[in-house]
Design a protein around this motif. Structure first.
Motif, PDB file in Angstrom:
ATOM      1  N   ALA A   1       3.638 -22.566 -42.255  1.00  0.00           N
ATOM      2  CA  ALA A   1       2.796 -21.805 -43.167  1.00  0.00           C
ATOM      3  C   ALA A   1       3.609 -20.635 -43.692  1.00  0.00           C
ATOM      4  O   ALA A   1       4.569 -20.185 -43.065  1.00  0.00           O
ATOM      5  CB  ALA A   1       1.543 -21.299 -42.472  1.00  0.00           C
ATOM      6  N   GLU A   2       3.216 -20.155 -44.859  1.00  0.00           N
ATOM      7  CA  GLU A   2       3.933 -19.080 -45.508  1.00  0.00           C
ATOM      8  C   GLU A   2       2.904 -18.227 -46.225  1.00  0.00           C
ATOM      9  O   GLU A   2       1.978 -18.749 -46.836  1.00  0.00           O
ATOM     10  CB  GLU A   2       4.933 -19.665 -46.502  1.00  0.00           C
ATOM     11  N   ALA A   3       3.036 -16.922 -46.124  1.00  0.00           N
ATOM     12  CA  ALA A   3       2.047 -16.067 -46.787  1.00  0.00           C
ATOM     13  C   ALA A   3       2.700 -14.739 -47.139  1.00  0.00           C
ATOM     14  O   ALA A   3       3.574 -14.240 -46.417  1.00  0.00           O
ATOM     15  CB  ALA A   3       0.854 -15.814 -45.871  1.00  0.00           C
ATOM     16  N   TYR A   4       2.304 -14.191 -48.272  1.00  0.00           N
ATOM     17  CA  TYR A   4       2.670 -12.819 -48.597  1.00  0.00           C
ATOM     18  C   TYR A   4       1.377 -12.054 -48.794  1.00  0.00           C
ATOM     19  O   TYR A   4       0.647 -12.292 -49.751  1.00  0.00           O
ATOM     20  CB  TYR A   4       3.555 -12.754 -49.845  1.00  0.00           C
ATOM     21  N   VAL A   5       1.072 -11.190 -47.854  1.00  0.00           N
ATOM     22  CA  VAL A   5      -0.182 -10.450 -47.859  1.00  0.00           C
ATOM     23  C   VAL A   5       0.137  -8.994 -48.129  1.00  0.00           C
ATOM     24  O   VAL A   5       1.095  -8.456 -47.576  1.00  0.00           O
ATOM     25  CB  VAL A   5      -0.892 -10.599 -46.495  1.00  0.00           C
ATOM     26  N   ARG A   6      -0.637  -8.370 -48.995  1.00  0.00           N
ATOM     27  CA  ARG A   6      -0.362  -6.966 -49.274  1.00  0.00           C
ATOM     28  C   ARG A   6      -1.659  -6.186 -49.317  1.00  0.00           C
ATOM     29  O   ARG A   6      -2.687  -6.712 -49.732  1.00  0.00           O
ATOM     30  CB  ARG A   6       0.396  -6.823 -50.587  1.00  0.00           C
TER      31      ARG A   6
ATOM     32  N   TYR B   1       5.449 -10.282 -45.543  1.00  0.00           N
ATOM     33  CA  TYR B   1       5.823 -11.665 -45.840  1.00  0.00           C
ATOM     34  C   TYR B   1       5.984 -12.382 -44.510  1.00  0.00           C
ATOM     35  O   TYR B   1       6.837 -12.002 -43.697  1.00  0.00           O
ATOM     36  CB  TYR B   1       7.128 -11.693 -46.637  1.00  0.00           C
ATOM     37  N   ALA B   2       5.150 -13.371 -44.277  1.00  0.00           N
ATOM     38  CA  ALA B   2       5.142 -14.035 -42.976  1.00  0.00           C
ATOM     39  C   ALA B   2       5.460 -15.506 -43.161  1.00  0.00           C
ATOM     40  O   ALA B   2       4.986 -16.146 -44.088  1.00  0.00           O
ATOM     41  CB  ALA B   2       3.773 -13.885 -42.322  1.00  0.00           C
ATOM     42  N   LEU B   3       6.282 -16.010 -42.265  1.00  0.00           N
ATOM     43  CA  LEU B   3       6.697 -17.408 -42.317  1.00  0.00           C
ATOM     44  C   LEU B   3       6.563 -17.955 -40.908  1.00  0.00           C
ATOM     45  O   LEU B   3       7.110 -17.382 -39.959  1.00  0.00           O
ATOM     46  CB  LEU B   3       8.147 -17.494 -42.803  1.00  0.00           C
ATOM     47  N   ALA B   4       5.789 -19.028 -40.746  1.00  0.00           N
ATOM     48  CA  ALA B   4       5.605 -19.631 -39.426  1.00  0.00           C
ATOM     49  C   ALA B   4       6.146 -21.043 -39.462  1.00  0.00           C
ATOM     50  O   ALA B   4       5.977 -21.761 -40.444  1.00  0.00           O
ATOM     51  CB  ALA B   4       4.128 -19.642 -39.051  1.00  0.00           C
TER      52      ALA B   4
END
Lengths: 174, 382
Positions: B313-318, B329-332
């Motif tokens: 999973a990949e997400a950029y949360v602000r 920026y999170a990458l799992a």
């Protein structure tokens, strides 16, 4: 609500503005070719339909055999954000053109990526180790950092703190 | 040649008078740098001709620690980034993990988070007002006034979470415990003090003509230049662009809340100060609305897995942090640890504009310009 550009949408516009600049695209991100990176970024910034005036986030990711540099760019007028990536395949001497000519504020985040990953940004006005000191052994955010000189001994990383660190080598090779 | 300086000056030929630039080292231990920040100023007489910031004195390897510890453990490191508003950083981190793992958050938890985050924002802005007043010259008075209100907010946060500065109160999926019974009464009491405190500082600083004259028209930024330099937050809003992620990308329960975005006109130091002052009123408004709308129900998602494992999973949360856009920026890639966690810290990005902003100003003004950026070094150095 902010609109999230998908990879193929950005890729189509980038390919039209600068032919040959797109490497591939995934649902999330558009991968640009390093040799046309700055040109394509500048075109995406100037074009009215994309209007990526603001570079939000710039970071590197280590995938063991290669690196990726991730750019998050956004437009305030359209309230849209896009994710653009570039591959850095050479692990021995990783390098990528700098986007400082396009967004002047990128210089500190590029320094940070250089500091923690060792990726050189060519054309950067003042590339230096910004968080760590000059001559720090190794690049901390690389996945194999713990087995680098100055890191923990290989195999002991699950119990960090139980063994002393190896002394750094006398001659520091960047 | 005469021994009297006035007569000596007459002999100086202004045409052929060559001066040598001098470098001044400000920091890393200097009250005006708000932490361990060092800048090397090159000055020509009293004017700054170049500025080089040096950071990293507080570098703790946040991103590496987040890769080496699992999702639950790594949360404690994140409120050490913006240590004046720890709950905001926790909220951002938890939102990133929730987006990666598709965890639902109960509405009550969202309201609690927003309420405490806004109190933290007021807290951080109080510290800005106090420290900025001290930079400009009202040492002591503004600082102690701000400190008094800050302690009241910290007391409230301690009553809720058990810790003042680093509460570690949020969890992926909610918050760790419910609010105490007398929270509403205590919160309204603190809000009354906050309104009074803002008025006090407003009268002390904005009502002071020396302060206003010192800050007005100093180092103005245009919107285009600010955007190109990567500036966000109150500094960007002071240039006239109404960009607030709570409105532009409404996360959590912000769509249900009414508040305004204060913007400046000219982007100078005084506007940056006024934008933050006005933002505190809006934050207090948000807290009041949250108290009225606070729903019942669970405060933590009851269906959480004991060990959080996230596949690709990949997400950029602000979120709108106190200093600007606080992005994660999170990458799992499987397992119970993140593959990559990057903090896009607003102070760090705002600081990249500093070297351009201080050039051409006096040394004493350079300190004020640095103060008006409102950096917090825990966030800059990660």
């Amino acid at each position: 609500m902010t609109r999230q550009w998908t990879g193929p949408e950005v890729a189509a516009i980038a390919e039209r503005l600068v032919p040959g600049s797109v490497d591939r695209s995934t649902p999330v991100a558009c991968y640009l070719r390093p040799e046309k990176l700055v040109e394509a970024m500048g075109a995406l910034q100037a074009a009215g339909e994309t209007d990526f005036v603001h570079l939000t986030n710039l970071c590197g990711v280590d995938f063991w055999d290669h690196f990726e540099v991730v750019y998050h760019v956004q437009s305030f007028v359209q309230n849209a954000i896009a994710c653009i990536k570039a591959d850095v395949l050479d692990r021995e001497r990783p390098a990528l053109p700098s986007v400082c000519p396009v967004w002047r504020g990128a210089w500190m985040q590029e320094c940070e990526t250089y500091d923690l990953f060792g990726i050189r940004f060519e054309g950067h006005p003042n590339l230096h180790r910004i968080l760590l000191w000059d001559g720090y052994p190794g690049w901390p955010l690389r996945k194999d950092f713990l087995s680098m000189p100055g890191g923990l001994q290989p195999g002991l990383d699950e119990f960090s703190g139980t063994k002393r660190r190896l002394p750094p080598p006398v001659k520091v090779v960047e | 040649m005469s021994i009297w300086p006035e007569e000596r000056l007459d002999h100086v030929d202004t045409e052929g008078f060559h001066t040598v630039d001098m470098t001044i080292n400000v920091g890393p231990q200097h009250p005006a740098t708000h932490g361990v920040f060092r800048m090397l100023l090159t000055v020509d007489g009293e004017l700054v001709t170049a500025c080089r910031p040096y950071i990293g004195y507080l570098h703790r390897g946040l991103e590496k620690l987040s890769e080496l510890n699992d999702y639950r453990q790594a949360m404690g490191f994140w409120d050490r980034t913006d240590y004046l508003a720890g709950l905001l950083c926790e909220q951002a981190y938890c939102m990133a993990v929730e987006k990666l793992a598709d965890i639902e958050v109960p509405e009550r938890a969202e309201y609690i988070r927003v309420m405490l985050s806004e109190l933290s924002r007021i807290n951080s802005h109080f510290m800005f007002l106090g420290a900025f007043g001290a930079d400009v010259g009202s040492f002591g008075t503004s600082f102690t006034y701000a400190w008094r209100e800050r302690e009241r907010i910290y007391d409230l946060i301690e009553e809720v979470s058990g810790d003042r500065m680093f509460p570690t109160y949020c969890r992926p999926g909610g918050v760790t415990m419910d609010l105490p019974e007398n929270f509403e009464k205590r919160c309204r009491e603190v809000l009354g003090h906050i309104y009074q405190g803002i008025d006090d500082l407003d009268g002390l600083l904005t009502g002071n003509e020396i302060f206003v004259e010192r800050c007005r028209a100093l180092s103005p930024l245009t919107t285009e230049r600010a955007i190109n330099l990567g500036v966000t937050g109150p500094v960007l809003r002071s240039t006239g662009l109404a960009w607030d992620l709570r409105k532009a990308e409404p996360y959590s329960v912000y769509p249900h809340l009414k508040f305004d975005i204060p913007v400046g006109l000219r982007g100078d130091v005084f506007d940056r100060y006024m934008v933050r002052l006005a933002e505190m009123y809006q934050s207090a408004r948000i807290v009041e609305q949250c108290l009225e709308q606070l729903p019942g129900g669970p405060f933590l998602n009851p269906n959480l897995p004991k060990n959080l494992r996230i596949d690709d999973a990949e997400a950029y949360v602000r979120i709108e942090g106190t200093k600007g856009e606080y992005g994660v920026y999170a990458l799992a890639k499987g397992g119970n640890k993140a593959y990559r966690m990057k903090l896009r810290s607003p102070s760090f990005c705002n600081l990249s504009a500093l070297s351009e902003m201080v050039v051409g100003h006096y040394v004493a003004d350079a300190i004020i310009i640095l103060g008006s950026l409102d950096i917090v070094l825990g966030e800059v150095d990660k």
